[in-house]
Design an enzyme around this catalytic site. Structure first.
Site, short mmCIF file in Angstrom:
data_model
loop_
_atom_site.label_atom_id
_atom_site.label_comp_id
_atom_site.label_asym_id
_atom_site.label_seq_id
_atom_site.Cartn_x
_atom_site.Cartn_y
_atom_site.Cartn_z
N GLY A 12 0.84 -1.35 0.04
CA GLY A 12 0.05 -0.07 -0.25
C GLY A 12 0.87 1.18 0.01
O GLY A 12 1.90 1.30 0.79
N ASP A 130 0.32 2.26 8.77
CA ASP A 130 -0.22 1.35 9.90
C ASP A 130 0.78 1.59 11.38
O ASP A 130 0.51 1.08 12.34
CB ASP A 130 -0.43 -0.09 9.62
CG ASP A 130 -1.29 -0.18 8.46
OD1 ASP A 130 -2.17 0.60 8.35
OD2 ASP A 130 -1.43 -1.38 7.85
N ARG A 165 -26.39 12.99 17.48
CA ARG A 165 -25.88 11.85 16.90
C ARG A 165 -24.67 11.07 17.54
O ARG A 165 -24.07 11.91 17.72
CB ARG A 165 -25.82 11.51 15.49
CG ARG A 165 -27.06 11.87 14.53
CD ARG A 165 -26.71 11.91 13.11
NE ARG A 165 -28.00 12.00 12.31
CZ ARG A 165 -28.05 12.43 11.08
NH1 ARG A 165 -26.99 13.01 10.60
NH2 ARG A 165 -28.93 12.31 10.28
N MET A 172 -8.13 2.96 9.27
CA MET A 172 -7.26 1.93 8.85
C MET A 172 -6.43 1.60 9.75
O MET A 172 -6.51 1.86 11.04
CB MET A 172 -6.58 2.08 7.37
CG MET A 172 -7.34 2.22 6.28
SD MET A 172 -6.55 2.49 4.67
CE MET A 172 -7.56 2.12 3.61
N ARG A 174 -4.93 -2.09 9.86
CA ARG A 174 -4.93 -3.64 10.02
C ARG A 174 -5.11 -4.07 11.36
O ARG A 174 -5.87 -3.71 11.77
CB ARG A 174 -3.54 -3.93 9.18
CG ARG A 174 -3.58 -4.39 7.59
CD ARG A 174 -3.11 -5.45 7.17
NE ARG A 174 -3.57 -5.50 5.88
CZ ARG A 174 -2.70 -5.39 4.80
NH1 ARG A 174 -1.34 -5.03 4.92
NH2 ARG A 174 -3.37 -5.56 3.59
N HIS A 273 -9.34 5.29 2.12
CA HIS A 273 -8.12 5.69 1.33
C HIS A 273 -7.74 7.16 1.49
O HIS A 273 -6.54 7.59 1.31
CB HIS A 273 -8.08 5.06 0.07
CG HIS A 273 -8.17 3.46 -0.22
ND1 HIS A 273 -9.03 2.78 0.00
CD2 HIS A 273 -6.78 2.65 -0.03
CE1 HIS A 273 -8.66 1.54 0.03
NE2 HIS A 273 -7.36 1.52 -0.42
O1 F6P Z 1 -1.24 -1.43 5.21
C1 F6P Z 1 -1.73 -0.21 4.66
C2 F6P Z 1 -3.36 -0.16 4.56
O2 F6P Z 1 -3.89 0.93 4.16
C3 F6P Z 1 -4.12 -0.91 5.74
O3 F6P Z 1 -4.24 -0.19 6.66
C4 F6P Z 1 -5.46 -1.46 5.20
O4 F6P Z 1 -6.08 -2.32 5.55
C5 F6P Z 1 -4.94 -1.86 3.66
O5 F6P Z 1 -3.63 -1.29 3.38
C6 F6P Z 1 -5.89 -1.61 2.54
O6 F6P Z 1 -5.26 -1.99 1.46
P1 F6P Z 1 -5.75 -1.96 -0.10
O7 F6P Z 1 -5.13 -0.48 -0.39
O8 F6P Z 1 -5.24 -2.94 -0.76
O9 F6P Z 1 -7.36 -1.85 -0.06
#
Ligand code: F6P
Length: 351
Positions: A12, A130, A165, A172, A174, A273
């Site tokens: 990534g 991460d 709310r 993100m 992981r 993203h």
């Molecule tokens: O490892 C970086 C990361 O952005 C993680 O936080 C996330 O789970 C993963 O990559 C997402 O991957 P992709 O861009 O392949 O969807």
């Protein structure tokens, strides 16, 4: 002696990769007088021999740009028939004396194996939003990501307040809770879920409800890999080339659970993203630049099978095996500190 050095970015993308490319290229060219050859698309480019010319001119200003000019992929040469032989062949064809692989656990894992199995002169540079790589204090990309997430959580506060709310924000990370913890603390969340600690949903809902009663809104930050006791939140069990499941969906799940159990109107937002894109922070530009320069020095010193890391203010060489051997999960002292600011503990809330 003149050398030819290959460089690739895998896995990534993250802000700061271009700073490494420029750091390495400038030091390799200007100090050591070597040639640097860009390899496109991470290990995919190394397998297929796809190159990109990089030089002092076309990298002069890339320190400010997010992503990677070399592009990336999640290709694993060990999962492709003949893939490893093809990497060795590419090294020969391009007459490379050394290969710099900038990447996370997966890319550096491949680099480590190529050094061990094939004796390739490889140097790693750790990256990932991460922040879960061992052997280095921090990875570039993380700081930018946390700043983006914090800004967006700030935005959630104002709309959550106006509409009274609960807003759940999925970030993100992981299987590590660094992003959730840092962005959650900085963004003054009422509850933070990290993968390192399984959460009891009834207890969480009680805290969220208290926060809501006191503030008339609440903010929950959840790591994509957060775990709920007794509830399976797997989105897609299919594994990628490095054996990872696709995470995501916890925010929506949580919003439903919270609304059901607390009776408070709840919505969820997945930052996705946007956390990984955009311009790198000054911190990540500096760290990336320094690690790129260190990688050049490591080639000069023939520190093969190692990666350029940061320990305090020092850039150091650590064995790749150490970096990919175990995941650097969140230091739980940080998470414990954050709990003092969870909803019901906030000063102005009655106990
Ligand atoms: O490892 C970086 C990361 O952005 C993680 O936080 C996330 O789970 C993963 O990559 C997402 O991957 P992709 O861009 O392949 O969807």
């Amino acid at each position: 002696m003149s050398k030819r050095v290959g460089i690739l970015t895998g896995g990534g993308d993250c802000p700061g990769l271009n700073a490494v490319i420029r750091g390495l290229l400038y030091k390799a060219t200007k100090k050591y007088g070597w040639e640097v050859q860009g390899i496109k698309y991470g290990w995919k480019g190394a397998v297929q021999g796809i190159t990109m010319d990089i030089n002092l001119q076309n990298t002069e200003d890339i320190v400010r740009e997010g992503g990677t000019i070399l592009k990336s992929s999640r290709t694993n040469p060990y999962k492709i028939e003949g893939g490893v032989d093809a990497v060795v062949e590419t090294m020969k064809k391009l007459k490379l004396d050394a290969l710099v692989a900038i990447g996370g656990e997966d890319t550096c894992g491949v680099a480590s194996k190529l050094y061990r199995d094939r004796g390739i002169n490889v140097i790693g540079v750790p990256k990932t939003i991460d922040n879960d790589l061992s052997g280095t204090d921090v990875t570039f990309g993380f700081d930018t990501c946390v700043n983006i997430a914090t800004d967006l959580i700030d935005n959630l506060h104002t709309t959550a307040k106006s509409h009274e709310r609960v807003l759940v924000c999925e970030v993100m990370g992981r299987h590590a809770g660094w992003i959730a913890s840092y962005a959650g603390i900085a963004g003054n969340a009422d509850y933070i879920l990290v993968p390192e600690e399984e959460v009891n949903v009834d207890e969480m809902c009680a805290v969220v409800k208290k926060a809501y009663e006191c503030q008339e809104y609440a903010i929950v930050v959840a790591a994509e890999g957060a775990r709920l006791a007794g509830i399976d939140v797997t989105k897609n069990a299919e594994l990628d080339a490095f054996g990872h499941v696709q995470l995501g969906g916890i925010g929506e799940r949580l919003a439903k659970i919270i609304e059901e159990k607390t009776g408070c109107e709840t919505r969820s937002t997945v930052l996705g993203h946007v956390q990984r894109g955009g311009r790198p922070s000054a911190y990540d530009r500096v760290l990336g630049t320094r690690l790129g320069c260190k990688a050049a020095d490591m080639i000069e010193a023939k520190e093969w099978g190692k990666m350029a890391a940061i320990h305090g203010l020092e850039t150091v060489a650590v064995p790749l095996e150490l970096a990919v051997g175990s995941l650097k999960t969140l230091d739980m002292r940080i998470h414990e500190d954050s709990k003092h600011f969870f909803g019901a503990n906030k000063l102005h809330c009655p106990a």
